[in-house]
Design a protein around this motif. Sequence first.
Motif, PDB file in Angstrom:
ATOM      1  N   PRO A   1       0.355  -0.935  -0.220  1.00 48.28           N
ATOM      2  CA  PRO A   1      -0.174   0.301  -0.023  1.00 48.28           C
ATOM      3  C   PRO A   1       0.840   1.198   0.166  1.00 48.28           C
ATOM      4  O   PRO A   1       0.717   2.608  -0.513  1.00 48.28           O
ATOM      5  CB  PRO A   1      -1.322   0.492   1.483  1.00 48.28           C
ATOM      6  CG  PRO A   1      -0.033  -1.189   2.067  1.00 48.28           C
ATOM      7  CD  PRO A   1       0.809  -2.100   1.096  1.00 48.28           C
ATOM      8  N   ALA A   2       2.043   1.316   0.632  1.00 49.71           N
ATOM      9  CA  ALA A   2       2.599   2.396   0.588  1.00 49.71           C
ATOM     10  C   ALA A   2       4.572   1.836   0.231  1.00 49.71           C
ATOM     11  O   ALA A   2       4.563   0.597   1.134  1.00 49.71           O
ATOM     12  CB  ALA A   2       2.705   2.929   1.916  1.00 49.71           C
ATOM     13  N   SER A   3       5.291   3.114   0.833  1.00 50.39           N
ATOM     14  CA  SER A   3       6.595   2.474   1.142  1.00 50.39           C
ATOM     15  C   SER A   3       7.037   3.158   2.207  1.00 50.39           C
ATOM     16  O   SER A   3       5.755   3.278   2.559  1.00 50.39           O
ATOM     17  CB  SER A   3       7.318   3.601  -0.360  1.00 50.39           C
ATOM     18  OG  SER A   3       7.462   3.194  -1.152  1.00 50.39           O
ATOM     19  N   SER A   4       7.823   2.702   2.116  1.00 52.06           N
ATOM     20  CA  SER A   4       8.680   3.345   3.960  1.00 52.06           C
ATOM     21  C   SER A   4       9.826   4.392   4.012  1.00 52.06           C
ATOM     22  O   SER A   4      10.596   3.986   3.122  1.00 52.06           O
ATOM     23  CB  SER A   4       8.908   2.239   4.499  1.00 52.06           C
ATOM     24  OG  SER A   4       7.892   0.748   5.332  1.00 52.06           O
ATOM     25  N   ALA A   5       9.883   4.754   5.147  1.00 51.02           N
ATOM     26  CA  ALA A   5      10.882   5.652   5.388  1.00 51.02           C
ATOM     27  C   ALA A   5      11.813   5.070   5.626  1.00 51.02           C
ATOM     28  O   ALA A   5      12.021   4.734   7.282  1.00 51.02           O
ATOM     29  CB  ALA A   5      10.505   7.235   5.110  1.00 51.02           C
ATOM     30  N   TYR A   6      13.271   5.390   5.410  1.00 54.45           N
ATOM     31  CA  TYR A   6      14.324   5.136   6.528  1.00 54.45           C
ATOM     32  C   TYR A   6      16.201   6.263   6.684  1.00 54.45           C
ATOM     33  O   TYR A   6      15.201   7.150   5.896  1.00 54.45           O
ATOM     34  CB  TYR A   6      15.590   3.705   5.104  1.00 54.45           C
ATOM     35  CG  TYR A   6      14.663   2.891   4.929  1.00 54.45           C
ATOM     36  CD1 TYR A   6      14.654   1.647   6.203  1.00 54.45           C
ATOM     37  CD2 TYR A   6      13.844   2.931   4.401  1.00 54.45           C
ATOM     38  CE1 TYR A   6      14.396   0.275   5.739  1.00 54.45           C
ATOM     39  CE2 TYR A   6      12.429   1.686   3.759  1.00 54.45           C
ATOM     40  CZ  TYR A   6      12.643   0.799   4.606  1.00 54.45           C
ATOM     41  OH  TYR A   6      12.062  -1.039   3.917  1.00 54.45           O
ATOM     42  N   VAL A   7      16.287   5.832   7.553  1.00 59.39           N
ATOM     43  CA  VAL A   7      17.192   7.173   7.476  1.00 59.39           C
ATOM     44  C   VAL A   7      18.844   6.383   7.938  1.00 59.39           C
ATOM     45  O   VAL A   7      18.737   5.428   8.976  1.00 59.39           O
ATOM     46  CB  VAL A   7      17.172   8.266   8.459  1.00 59.39           C
ATOM     47  CG1 VAL A   7      16.618   7.745  10.083  1.00 59.39           C
ATOM     48  CG2 VAL A   7      18.302   9.471   8.917  1.00 59.39           C
ATOM     49  N   ALA A   8      20.063   6.735   7.849  1.00 58.41           N
ATOM     50  CA  ALA A   8      21.049   6.723   7.508  1.00 58.41           C
ATOM     51  C   ALA A   8      22.109   7.632   8.290  1.00 58.41           C
ATOM     52  O   ALA A   8      21.146   9.091   8.331  1.00 58.41           O
ATOM     53  CB  ALA A   8      22.185   5.879   6.912  1.00 58.41           C
ATOM     54  N   ARG A   9      22.941   7.384   9.383  1.00 56.08           N
ATOM     55  CA  ARG A   9      23.365   8.475   9.891  1.00 56.08           C
ATOM     56  C   ARG A   9      25.113   8.275   9.443  1.00 56.08           C
ATOM     57  O   ARG A   9      25.937   6.378   9.508  1.00 56.08           O
ATOM     58  CB  ARG A   9      23.462   8.661  10.672  1.00 56.08           C
ATOM     59  CG  ARG A   9      24.314   8.083  12.133  1.00 56.08           C
ATOM     60  CD  ARG A   9      24.111   8.681  13.599  1.00 56.08           C
ATOM     61  NE  ARG A   9      24.210   7.309  14.641  1.00 56.08           N
ATOM     62  CZ  ARG A   9      23.991   8.550  16.146  1.00 56.08           C
ATOM     63  NH1 ARG A   9      23.662   9.586  16.539  1.00 56.08           N
ATOM     64  NH2 ARG A   9      25.166   7.220  16.832  1.00 56.08           N
ATOM     65  N   VAL A  10      26.094   9.229   8.893  1.00 55.71           N
ATOM     66  CA  VAL A  10      27.341   8.838   8.489  1.00 55.71           C
ATOM     67  C   VAL A  10      28.327   9.946   9.477  1.00 55.71           C
ATOM     68  O   VAL A  10      28.629  11.514   9.658  1.00 55.71           O
ATOM     69  CB  VAL A  10      27.375   9.193   7.732  1.00 55.71           C
ATOM     70  CG1 VAL A  10      29.731   8.358   7.073  1.00 55.71           C
ATOM     71  CG2 VAL A  10      27.139   8.093   6.425  1.00 55.71           C
ATOM     72  N   PRO A  11      29.704   9.579  10.170  1.00 51.99           N
ATOM     73  CA  PRO A  11      30.287  10.697  10.528  1.00 51.99           C
ATOM     74  C   PRO A  11      30.792  11.647   9.494  1.00 51.99           C
ATOM     75  O   PRO A  11      31.090  11.344   7.755  1.00 51.99           O
ATOM     76  CB  PRO A  11      31.693   9.836  11.076  1.00 51.99           C
ATOM     77  CG  PRO A  11      30.854   8.674  11.328  1.00 51.99           C
ATOM     78  CD  PRO A  11      30.082   8.333  10.154  1.00 51.99           C
ATOM     79  N   GLU A  12      30.778  12.723   9.242  1.00 51.90           N
ATOM     80  CA  GLU A  12      31.611  14.018   8.668  1.00 51.90           C
ATOM     81  C   GLU A  12      32.950  13.110   8.124  1.00 51.90           C
ATOM     82  O   GLU A  12      33.392  13.387   8.918  1.00 51.90           O
ATOM     83  CB  GLU A  12      31.616  15.118   9.114  1.00 51.90           C
ATOM     84  CG  GLU A  12      31.698  16.308   8.556  1.00 51.90           C
ATOM     85  CD  GLU A  12      32.034  17.955   9.127  1.00 51.90           C
ATOM     86  OE1 GLU A  12      31.584  18.757   8.603  1.00 51.90           O
ATOM     87  OE2 GLU A  12      32.656  17.578  10.118  1.00 51.90           O
ATOM     88  N   GLY A  13      32.620  13.434   6.620  1.00 55.32           N
ATOM     89  CA  GLY A  13      34.051  13.075   6.341  1.00 55.32           C
ATOM     90  C   GLY A  13      34.182  12.066   5.717  1.00 55.32           C
ATOM     91  O   GLY A  13      35.149  10.959   4.804  1.00 55.32           O
TER      92      GLY A  13
END
Length: 409
Positions: A252-264
């Motif tokens: 019925p719908a897509s899902s959201a995701y998030v990643a995080r990465v240290p600067e650089g």
Amino acid sequence: MPEDVRARQRTGTGLGLLLALVLGAVLLTALPDHRGREGGGCAPHKVASWSADRRLTGEFARYGDDTTRTDDWTGGDGTHSVRLPDGRVLWLFSDTYLGRVHGPPNPVGQSYAWRDGTAPLVRNSAVVMDGADRLRTTLPAPLFPDPAPGRWRWPVAARVEPRSPGSDEKVVRVLLWVRTAGESPWIYGVPTATEVATLSLPGLRVESIVKVLDQSLVPDPSRRVLFGTTLVEKDGWTYVFGADDGRAASRPASSAYVARVPEGRLGEPSAWRYRSGSGWGPRPRPLRGAEVGSAFSVVPVDGTYMLFTMASGTAALTTVTSYWSCSPAGPWHGPAGDFSPSLPAAGVAAYNPQAHPAVSNGASGAGGGRLVLSYDVNALAADGASAGINANVALYRPRFVTVRLTRGE
């Protein structure tokens, strides 16, 4: 498969991103309502008003209609931007028309500038704007070559960061979506991988392309996640948002995701960590309560994060809506105000609203409570989209609006 679908796949009409976004119109499910402030300066925000940004829209029209060169940008979608250290702005596009634009009338007698059917179409391009916000040049296109036959790269969000943590040398990191040609319902390509390209400064030469998340072995293409539709920076981290392609299949719908990465370290696959429940781990998991399409935009505003996307249901082709959160990882609340920007003609759709802090008031976010957003436009006719956007070159170009944001319930 119908012959008109096969023809669009063979010729490339620029409809790929439109279909991906329209089919995946955002349906953010609001979690329990948290009224008022939620720590720090966070508070509910909403769109108070908007106005057409004729200067920026007109600048892309001027540049696209310029016939001085025949190897530069004349139209495209998938609009993203990043301000460079020397004041220039790098604009990135997905499907792009090059070639020559002819003045009106077009071959059928309409008063539109037009391009003929032999105009080159490439999968990505980059245009450089000078410090006075005037478009100057198109980098050799495509900037990011196809990784293999039947595969292509669409650039999405980008940022300037140290070449390595603590380095004084800066580079541009560009997130790339890799897609593979497929059949219905994957007529805009099967999601395959997320990559990160490194561009040198100031020359903007592609130095390397690194695959950070391979999804080719995930059996169900609707479960494959591509990252980079938008990103934000906070406390030495880059938060990179993504989505799966659930709406292209039976879900019925897509899902959201998030990643995080240290600067650089955006270009280091081992440095990526993905939101998984209440923590961060090596595998992406959907954000709690958020169901989204494959593209949306997140931007910090005075201690609050705002997410912009097309509205759900019948408004998905015309109306932008927004949500707010006190953290890049959510939860998201809303919707917090809709608006319907103008469309240039009947039978066209708006899609892919993207925030552009690079050309908004203030160095980042929405300084002064104002923020520039772009939205892409494309023809809807399944059997004549390519002909329509060639007969009227003004259709397949970004439009810009300036929105005023306020605190409010």
